[in-house]
Scaffold this motif. Structure first.
Motif, mmCIF file in Angstrom:
data_model
loop_
_atom_site.group_PDB
_atom_site.id
_atom_site.type_symbol
_atom_site.label_atom_id
_atom_site.label_comp_id
_atom_site.label_asym_id
_atom_site.label_seq_id
_atom_site.Cartn_x
_atom_site.Cartn_y
_atom_site.Cartn_z
ATOM 1 N N VAL A 1 4.853 -7.431 4.151
ATOM 2 C CA VAL A 1 4.108 -6.178 4.060
ATOM 3 C C VAL A 1 5.027 -5.075 3.553
ATOM 4 O O VAL A 1 6.197 -4.990 3.965
ATOM 5 C CB VAL A 1 3.481 -5.798 5.419
ATOM 6 C CG1 VAL A 1 4.527 -5.607 6.504
ATOM 7 C CG2 VAL A 1 2.613 -4.554 5.289
ATOM 8 N N ILE A 2 4.506 -4.259 2.642
ATOM 9 C CA ILE A 2 5.282 -3.185 2.027
ATOM 10 C C ILE A 2 4.425 -1.925 1.999
ATOM 11 O O ILE A 2 3.272 -1.954 1.564
ATOM 12 C CB ILE A 2 5.704 -3.542 0.595
ATOM 13 C CG1 ILE A 2 6.541 -4.833 0.592
ATOM 14 C CG2 ILE A 2 6.492 -2.397 -0.040
ATOM 15 C CD1 ILE A 2 6.742 -5.416 -0.798
ATOM 16 N N GLY A 3 4.997 -0.820 2.466
ATOM 17 C CA GLY A 3 4.264 0.442 2.469
ATOM 18 C C GLY A 3 5.154 1.618 2.135
ATOM 19 O O GLY A 3 6.386 1.538 2.226
ATOM 20 N N ALA A 4 4.515 2.722 1.757
ATOM 21 C CA ALA A 4 5.245 3.947 1.443
ATOM 22 C C ALA A 4 4.380 5.152 1.755
ATOM 23 O O ALA A 4 3.165 5.131 1.529
ATOM 24 C CB ALA A 4 5.655 3.969 -0.029
ATOM 25 N N SER A 5 5.000 6.178 2.302
ATOM 26 C CA SER A 5 4.367 7.497 2.472
ATOM 27 C C SER A 5 3.114 7.472 3.329
ATOM 28 O O SER A 5 2.177 8.235 3.093
ATOM 29 C CB SER A 5 4.015 8.107 1.095
ATOM 30 O OG SER A 5 5.132 8.146 0.249
ATOM 31 N N GLY A 6 3.089 6.612 4.345
ATOM 32 C CA GLY A 6 1.894 6.507 5.167
ATOM 33 C C GLY A 6 2.081 6.981 6.594
ATOM 34 O O GLY A 6 3.198 7.257 7.045
ATOM 35 N N LEU A 7 0.968 7.059 7.308
ATOM 36 C CA LEU A 7 0.979 7.380 8.733
ATOM 37 C C LEU A 7 1.273 6.119 9.538
ATOM 38 O O LEU A 7 0.842 5.031 9.183
ATOM 39 C CB LEU A 7 -0.371 7.948 9.158
ATOM 40 C CG LEU A 7 -0.801 9.258 8.494
ATOM 41 C CD1 LEU A 7 -2.261 9.569 8.823
ATOM 42 C CD2 LEU A 7 0.097 10.400 8.929
ATOM 43 N N THR A 8 1.996 6.287 10.633
ATOM 44 C CA THR A 8 2.314 5.145 11.493
ATOM 45 C C THR A 8 1.953 5.387 12.951
ATOM 46 O O THR A 8 1.781 4.433 13.701
ATOM 47 C CB THR A 8 3.818 4.814 11.428
ATOM 48 O OG1 THR A 8 4.577 5.888 12.009
ATOM 49 C CG2 THR A 8 4.279 4.580 9.994
ATOM 50 N N ASP A 9 1.841 6.664 13.363
ATOM 51 C CA ASP A 9 1.642 6.981 14.780
ATOM 52 C C ASP A 9 0.682 8.155 14.917
ATOM 53 O O ASP A 9 1.049 9.306 14.684
ATOM 54 C CB ASP A 9 2.988 7.316 15.422
ATOM 55 C CG ASP A 9 2.885 7.589 16.912
ATOM 56 O OD1 ASP A 9 1.782 7.422 17.481
ATOM 57 O OD2 ASP A 9 3.904 7.966 17.522
ATOM 58 N N GLY B 1 0.814 -1.208 0.000
ATOM 59 C CA GLY B 1 0.000 0.000 0.000
ATOM 60 C C GLY B 1 0.846 1.257 0.000
ATOM 61 O O GLY B 1 1.995 1.245 0.452
ATOM 62 N N VAL B 2 0.266 2.329 -0.506
ATOM 63 C CA VAL B 2 0.913 3.644 -0.512
ATOM 64 C C VAL B 2 -0.036 4.632 0.147
ATOM 65 O O VAL B 2 -1.259 4.557 -0.029
ATOM 66 C CB VAL B 2 1.255 4.096 -1.950
ATOM 67 C CG1 VAL B 2 1.826 5.511 -1.955
ATOM 68 C CG2 VAL B 2 2.238 3.132 -2.598
ATOM 69 N N GLY B 3 0.507 5.575 0.923
ATOM 70 C CA GLY B 3 -0.305 6.598 1.563
ATOM 71 C C GLY B 3 -1.274 5.992 2.553
ATOM 72 O O GLY B 3 -0.893 5.259 3.457
ATOM 73 N N ARG C 1 -5.838 2.158 17.427
ATOM 74 C CA ARG C 1 -6.135 1.137 16.420
ATOM 75 C C ARG C 1 -5.585 1.507 15.054
ATOM 76 O O ARG C 1 -5.478 0.644 14.178
ATOM 77 C CB ARG C 1 -7.645 0.930 16.334
ATOM 78 C CG ARG C 1 -8.235 0.179 17.511
ATOM 79 C CD ARG C 1 -9.736 0.150 17.425
ATOM 80 N NE ARG C 1 -10.336 -0.654 18.486
ATOM 81 C CZ ARG C 1 -11.599 -0.585 18.871
ATOM 82 N NH1 ARG C 1 -12.412 0.285 18.268
ATOM 83 N NH2 ARG C 1 -12.052 -1.348 19.832
ATOM 84 N N ARG C 2 -5.257 2.766 14.844
ATOM 85 C CA ARG C 2 -4.713 3.237 13.568
ATOM 86 C C ARG C 2 -3.216 3.489 13.652
ATOM 87 O O ARG C 2 -2.649 4.064 12.722
ATOM 88 C CB ARG C 2 -5.445 4.522 13.149
ATOM 89 C CG ARG C 2 -6.911 4.295 12.790
ATOM 90 C CD ARG C 2 -7.685 5.602 12.742
ATOM 91 N NE ARG C 2 -9.022 5.439 12.172
ATOM 92 C CZ ARG C 2 -10.088 5.003 12.850
ATOM 93 N NH1 ARG C 2 -9.965 4.690 14.143
ATOM 94 N NH2 ARG C 2 -11.257 4.875 12.251
ATOM 95 N N SER C 3 -2.559 3.082 14.721
ATOM 96 C CA SER C 3 -1.154 3.410 14.977
ATOM 97 C C SER C 3 -0.305 2.145 15.036
ATOM 98 O O SER C 3 -0.053 1.598 16.116
ATOM 99 C CB SER C 3 -1.028 4.180 16.295
ATOM 100 O OG SER C 3 -1.742 5.396 16.256
ATOM 101 N N PRO C 4 0.172 1.659 13.898
ATOM 102 C CA PRO C 4 0.905 0.389 13.897
ATOM 103 C C PRO C 4 2.223 0.409 14.651
ATOM 104 O O PRO C 4 2.726 -0.654 15.022
ATOM 105 C CB PRO C 4 1.129 0.108 12.405
ATOM 106 C CG PRO C 4 0.924 1.409 11.715
ATOM 107 C CD PRO C 4 -0.056 2.172 12.531
ATOM 108 N N THR D 1 -0.657 2.504 5.603
ATOM 109 C CA THR D 1 -1.056 2.278 6.999
ATOM 110 C C THR D 1 -1.968 1.065 7.083
ATOM 111 O O THR D 1 -1.826 0.230 7.993
ATOM 112 C CB THR D 1 -1.771 3.520 7.551
ATOM 113 O OG1 THR D 1 -0.965 4.675 7.309
ATOM 114 C CG2 THR D 1 -2.025 3.383 9.045
ATOM 115 N N VAL D 2 -2.897 0.942 6.141
ATOM 116 C CA VAL D 2 -3.787 -0.210 6.092
ATOM 117 C C VAL D 2 -2.977 -1.500 5.971
ATOM 118 O O VAL D 2 -3.263 -2.507 6.641
ATOM 119 C CB VAL D 2 -4.776 -0.083 4.919
ATOM 120 C CG1 VAL D 2 -5.595 -1.359 4.758
ATOM 121 C CG2 VAL D 2 -5.689 1.113 5.126
ATOM 122 N N ALA D 3 -1.942 -1.480 5.125
ATOM 123 C CA ALA D 3 -1.124 -2.674 4.921
ATOM 124 C C ALA D 3 -0.475 -3.131 6.228
ATOM 125 O O ALA D 3 -0.502 -4.314 6.574
ATOM 126 C CB ALA D 3 -0.058 -2.395 3.861
#
Length: 278
Positions: free
Chosen positions: A150-158, A129-131, A209-212, A135-137
């Motif tokens: 799992v691979i991500g880019a340019s997303g929120l983490t915290d 996922g991107v953006g 719940r949105r903060s991996p 975060t969803v990924a």
């Protein structure tokens, strides 16, 4: 069912209807033609943005640049959004619920694909996922131990970090940042908090719940890519993840990169190399 050729490979595109929390959702699956049962790794693509996904514009270029035609490619339309293909719109029911609802929808479609697509190998599953989708990924991988990459880019983490907290404060004053998913998140979490229809404890749980990053030690093999010049999502979000990631999860920061893989030189080559292990 629709047959097409992508990156010189014949594939079949199917749209699947499935039920999530009593509502009808739509997803798509791209399968290499003639693939034997259980022969292909599964890759879930979690889209960015607020308007669903246009397969030709948003996904086909990624399929070509990352050599994705060898996968059973799973493409969820998150609740309240749609997939568009050749001018046709395939919409999912429900109210948009960025990140938290997206995870439920992605996992539900993954289960449907594993049940109905013979070529899918249930022991070889990844998420990309991107953006918003990045975060969803991460959250999907944390929720489901079947996901091994799992691979991500340019997303929120915290969502408790300074970058997000500043945007929460602005949103509570009616000033929404142009982050994908942010206005819907405000309607779902922040506005009920402001109206005292949601308690502070409930809101904090929604942020958690949105903060991996708070569960990052459980992440599988993976990569994260972020540009230091990103003006949409602060690089501090990636640096926070880098500080708590497990040893098999790499975080790459790009001095000249901005928002999106296409701005980060070498990112797609790194992703292709990792995907070969799935």
């Amino acid at each position: 069912m629709h047959r097409l050729v992508l990156d010189s490979t014949a594939v079949t595109l199917r749209f699947l209807a499935h039920t999530v929390e009593g509502q009808r959702h739509i997803g798509a699956v791209l399968v290499p033609e003639g693939a034997p049962a259980g022969s292909r790794p599964v890759l879930v693509w979690a889209h960015d943005g607020d308007q669903g996904a246009n397969l030709e514009a948003d996904l086909w270029p990624l399929v070509a640049s990352l050599d994705l035609t060898r996968f059973v490619l799973v493409i969820p339309a998150f609740r309240g959004e749609a997939l568009t293909y050749q001018g046709l719109v395939f919409a999912s029911e429900g109210e948009v619920n960025p990140w938290e609802g997206d995870v439920e929808d992605g996992l539900a479609l993954l289960n449907a694909v594993l049940a109905h697509v013979a070529a899918a190998n249930p022991s070889r599953i990844g998420v990309l996922g991107v953006g918003r989708g990045a975060t969803v990924a991460l959250l999907m991988a944390l929720r489901d131990t079947r996901i091994r990459m799992v691979i991500g880019a340019s997303g929120l983490t915290d969502f408790f970090g300074a970058f997000v907290q500043q945007r929460i404060e602005a949103a509570l004053q009616g000033k929404y940042a142009p982050l994908p998913g942010w206005q819907a998140f405000g309607r779902h979490v922040l506005e009920p908090l402001k109206a005292k229809q949601r308690s502070l404890g409930e809101a904090r749980l929604a942020l958690l719940r949105r903060s991996p990053v708070y569960f990052a030690d459980r992440l599988p093999l993976g990569q994260w890519h972020h540009g230091r010049g990103d003006t949409l999502v602060a690089v501090a979000q990636a640096e926070r993840l880098a500080a708590v990631r497990p040893s098999n999860f790499a975080v790459y920061l790009y001095e000249e990169g901005a928002y999106g893989l296409e701005t980060m030189p070498g990112s797609q080559a790194r992703i292709r190399t990792l995907l070969e292990l799935l």
